[in-house]
Design an enzyme around this catalytic site. Structure first.
Site, PDB file in Angstrom:
ATOM      1  N   GLU A 114       0.832  -1.216   0.000  1.00 19.70           N
ATOM      2  CA  GLU A 114       0.000   0.000   0.000  1.00 19.70           C
ATOM      3  C   GLU A 114       0.866   1.266   0.000  1.00 19.70           C
ATOM      4  O   GLU A 114       0.509   2.274  -0.620  1.00 19.70           O
ATOM      5  CB  GLU A 114      -0.943  -0.017   1.203  1.00 19.70           C
ATOM      6  CG  GLU A 114      -2.011  -1.103   1.065  1.00 19.70           C
ATOM      7  CD  GLU A 114      -2.734  -1.385   2.367  1.00 19.70           C
ATOM      8  OE1 GLU A 114      -2.060  -1.650   3.384  1.00 19.70           O
ATOM      9  OE2 GLU A 114      -3.985  -1.344   2.374  1.00 19.70           O
ATOM     10  N   GLU A 134      -3.478  -9.699   4.055  1.00 18.69           N
ATOM     11  CA  GLU A 134      -4.256  -9.446   5.281  1.00 18.69           C
ATOM     12  C   GLU A 134      -5.277 -10.537   5.570  1.00 18.69           C
ATOM     13  O   GLU A 134      -5.547 -10.854   6.725  1.00 18.69           O
ATOM     14  CB  GLU A 134      -4.973  -8.082   5.181  1.00 18.69           C
ATOM     15  CG  GLU A 134      -4.045  -6.875   5.310  1.00 18.69           C
ATOM     16  CD  GLU A 134      -3.423  -6.432   3.994  1.00 18.69           C
ATOM     17  OE1 GLU A 134      -3.509  -7.171   2.997  1.00 18.69           O
ATOM     18  OE2 GLU A 134      -2.837  -5.336   3.981  1.00 18.69           O
TER      19      GLU A 134
HETATM   20  N1  COA Z   1       4.931  -7.269  11.505  1.00 24.15           N
HETATM   21  C1  COA Z   1       5.748  -7.531  12.510  1.00 24.15           C
HETATM   22  N2  COA Z   1       6.861  -8.275  12.416  1.00 24.15           N
HETATM   23  C2  COA Z   1       7.147  -8.759  11.205  1.00 24.15           C
HETATM   24  C3  COA Z   1       6.345  -8.524  10.081  1.00 24.15           C
HETATM   25  C4  COA Z   1       5.191  -7.727  10.271  1.00 24.15           C
HETATM   26  N3  COA Z   1       4.369  -7.417   9.258  1.00 24.15           N
HETATM   27  N4  COA Z   1       6.880  -9.159   9.013  1.00 24.15           N
HETATM   28  C5  COA Z   1       8.004  -9.750   9.464  1.00 24.15           C
HETATM   29  N5  COA Z   1       8.167  -9.527  10.794  1.00 24.15           N
HETATM   30  C6  COA Z   1       9.232  -9.985  11.667  1.00 24.15           C
HETATM   31  C7  COA Z   1       9.104 -11.449  12.018  1.00 24.15           C
HETATM   32  O1  COA Z   1       8.167 -11.627  13.083  1.00 24.15           O
HETATM   33  C8  COA Z   1      10.518 -11.767  12.418  1.00 24.15           C
HETATM   34  O2  COA Z   1      10.732 -11.251  13.697  1.00 24.15           O
HETATM   35  P1  COA Z   1      11.473 -12.147  14.827  1.00 24.15           P
HETATM   36  O3  COA Z   1      12.826 -12.447  14.249  1.00 24.15           O
HETATM   37  O4  COA Z   1      11.505 -11.253  16.034  1.00 24.15           O
HETATM   38  O5  COA Z   1      10.642 -13.382  14.987  1.00 24.15           O
HETATM   39  C9  COA Z   1      11.324 -10.952  11.440  1.00 24.15           C
HETATM   40  O6  COA Z   1      10.488  -9.919  10.994  1.00 24.15           O
HETATM   41  C10 COA Z   1      11.819 -11.733  10.238  1.00 24.15           C
HETATM   42  O7  COA Z   1      10.699 -12.312   9.614  1.00 24.15           O
HETATM   43  P2  COA Z   1      10.588 -13.885   9.284  1.00 24.15           P
HETATM   44  O8  COA Z   1       9.144 -14.237   9.235  1.00 24.15           O
HETATM   45  O9  COA Z   1      11.457 -14.673  10.215  1.00 24.15           O
HETATM   46  O10 COA Z   1      11.244 -13.903   7.821  1.00 24.15           O
HETATM   47  P3  COA Z   1      10.928 -14.968   6.667  1.00 24.15           P
HETATM   48  O11 COA Z   1      11.943 -14.697   5.612  1.00 24.15           O
HETATM   49  O12 COA Z   1      10.828 -16.327   7.212  1.00 24.15           O
HETATM   50  O13 COA Z   1       9.481 -14.556   6.117  1.00 24.15           O
HETATM   51  C11 COA Z   1       7.755 -13.030   5.365  1.00 24.15           C
HETATM   52  C12 COA Z   1       9.281 -13.308   5.499  1.00 24.15           C
HETATM   53  C13 COA Z   1       7.632 -11.578   4.852  1.00 24.15           C
HETATM   54  C14 COA Z   1       7.133 -13.999   4.381  1.00 24.15           C
HETATM   55  C15 COA Z   1       7.084 -13.167   6.744  1.00 24.15           C
HETATM   56  O14 COA Z   1       7.828 -12.424   7.688  1.00 24.15           O
HETATM   57  C16 COA Z   1       5.666 -12.674   6.765  1.00 24.15           C
HETATM   58  O15 COA Z   1       4.777 -13.364   6.309  1.00 24.15           O
HETATM   59  N6  COA Z   1       5.429 -11.467   7.345  1.00 24.15           N
HETATM   60  C17 COA Z   1       4.123 -10.921   7.497  1.00 24.15           C
HETATM   61  C18 COA Z   1       3.624 -10.340   6.194  1.00 24.15           C
HETATM   62  C19 COA Z   1       2.209  -9.804   6.367  1.00 24.15           C
HETATM   63  O16 COA Z   1       1.285 -10.511   6.650  1.00 24.15           O
HETATM   64  N7  COA Z   1       2.089  -8.478   6.164  1.00 24.15           N
HETATM   65  C20 COA Z   1       0.819  -7.809   6.257  1.00 24.15           C
HETATM   66  C21 COA Z   1       0.538  -7.361   7.633  1.00 24.15           C
HETATM   67  S1  COA Z   1      -1.026  -6.535   7.742  1.00 24.15           S
END
Ligand code: COA
Length: 260
Positions: A114, A134
């Site tokens: 966004e 989401e």
């Molecule tokens: N909010 C808060 N923390 C987030 C985040 C978010 N949107 N996206 C990633 N992080 C954090 C993870 O919790 C992790 O923190 P930690 O090390 O303290 O546990 C860190 O960032 C690294 O992320 P991780 O998930 O370990 O990396 P990955 O390479 O395995 O996966 C993603 C990457 C982007 C696929 C995954 O982090 C993800 O699905 N994030 C959420 C995306 C999402 O739903 N966004 C919309 C939110 S409304």
């Protein structure tokens, strides 16, 4: 202004705004959104800045969304306030009056997608991934995704992305018109800079009036949009830069714009 989560630098009329929460993949928590707003307010008021390049720190993520931790205890009222707050920051970017180029260097998910949508140009690195995931959390996009994504790529693709939560890669984003260009990651900032330099060499009054007219296309009917365009065109005609640009063409020389 605190520079903890948002880094701002400027060089040659370009402001570089970098989201700096690498351990959370640059997710937007409340502090980051405040700093982002403050950074763009300062840029809006700074006559030395013509163009902004917005990116995320590191090689993995532009912005991985709103900080999910801050979504845990919301209700209808506080959720609406959160959405309106994020929307206000993104609308500030969209209506900055100066072009903002999103240099998307990895994940652009949820609020990250966004945020890129609120920018005027999107250049993606080959490793970029876009998505509105989401629904996986049981919520819907709240920072403009249902509106800006639909307007940009059309209802069919926007609906598919929002209802499935699937990520698309940079090439698919290019194919559907979500991004302007795809380049290898090491060339991302250079490509954005080249575009920024080209834009900043033009009349900044003409750039601002162009953005105002283009933004109207999302807001009003065609007939009203054409009316607004004619008015803005008229305004552009009486600027010092228009006199200079037209005279320079006729005299076969380069224009010397004063941005007035
Ligand atoms: N909010 C808060 N923390 C987030 C985040 C978010 N949107 N996206 C990633 N992080 C954090 C993870 O919790 C992790 O923190 P930690 O090390 O303290 O546990 C860190 O960032 C690294 O992320 P991780 O998930 O370990 O990396 P990955 O390479 O395995 O996966 C993603 C990457 C982007 C696929 C995954 O982090 C993800 O699905 N994030 C959420 C995306 C999402 O739903 N966004 C919309 C939110 S409304």
């Amino acid at each position: 202004m605190s520079d903890q989560n948002i880094l701002v630098e400027s060089k040659n009329r370009i402001a570089y705004v970098t989201i700096n929460r690498p351990d959370k993949l640059n997710a937007l928590n409340a502090v980051t959104k405040v700093e982002l707003r403050e950074a763009f307010e300062a840029i809006a008021d700074n006559p030395e800045i013509s163009v902004v390049i917005l990116t995320g720190i590191g090689e993995k993520s532009f912005v991985a969304g709103t900080d999910i931790k801050e979504l845990a205890d919301l209700d209808a009222k506080t959720g609406k306030v959160l959405a309106e707050g994020g929307q206000a920051v993104f609308s500030l970017i969209e209506n900055l009056g100066k072009p903002v180029i999103a240099a998307v260097n990895g994940f652009a998910l949820g609020g990250g997608c966004e945020l890129a949508l609120a920018c005027h140009v999107r250049i993606a690195s080959e490793n970029a991934k876009f998505g509105q995931p989401e629904v996986n959390l049981g919520i819907i996009p709240g920072y403009g995704g249902t509106q800006r994504l639909t307007r940009l790529v059309g209802k069919a693709k926007a609906t598919e992305m929002i209802l499935t939560g699937d990520f698309i890669d940079a090439q698919e984003a290019y194919r559907i018109g979500l991004v302007n260009r795809v380049v290898p990651l090491p060339e991302l900032i250079k490509t954005a800079e080249e575009m920024a330099q080209k834009i900043s060499s033009k009349s900044q009054v003409a750039i601002r009036l162009s953005l105002t007219a283009i933004n109207a296309a999302d807001e009003v009917s065609l007939s009203e949009g054409l009316e607004r365009e004619a008015t803005l065109f008229g305004k552009s005609c009486e600027t010092a830069d228009a006199k200079e640009g037209i005279a320079a063409f006729l005299e076969k020389r380069k224009p010397n714009f004063t941005n007035k």
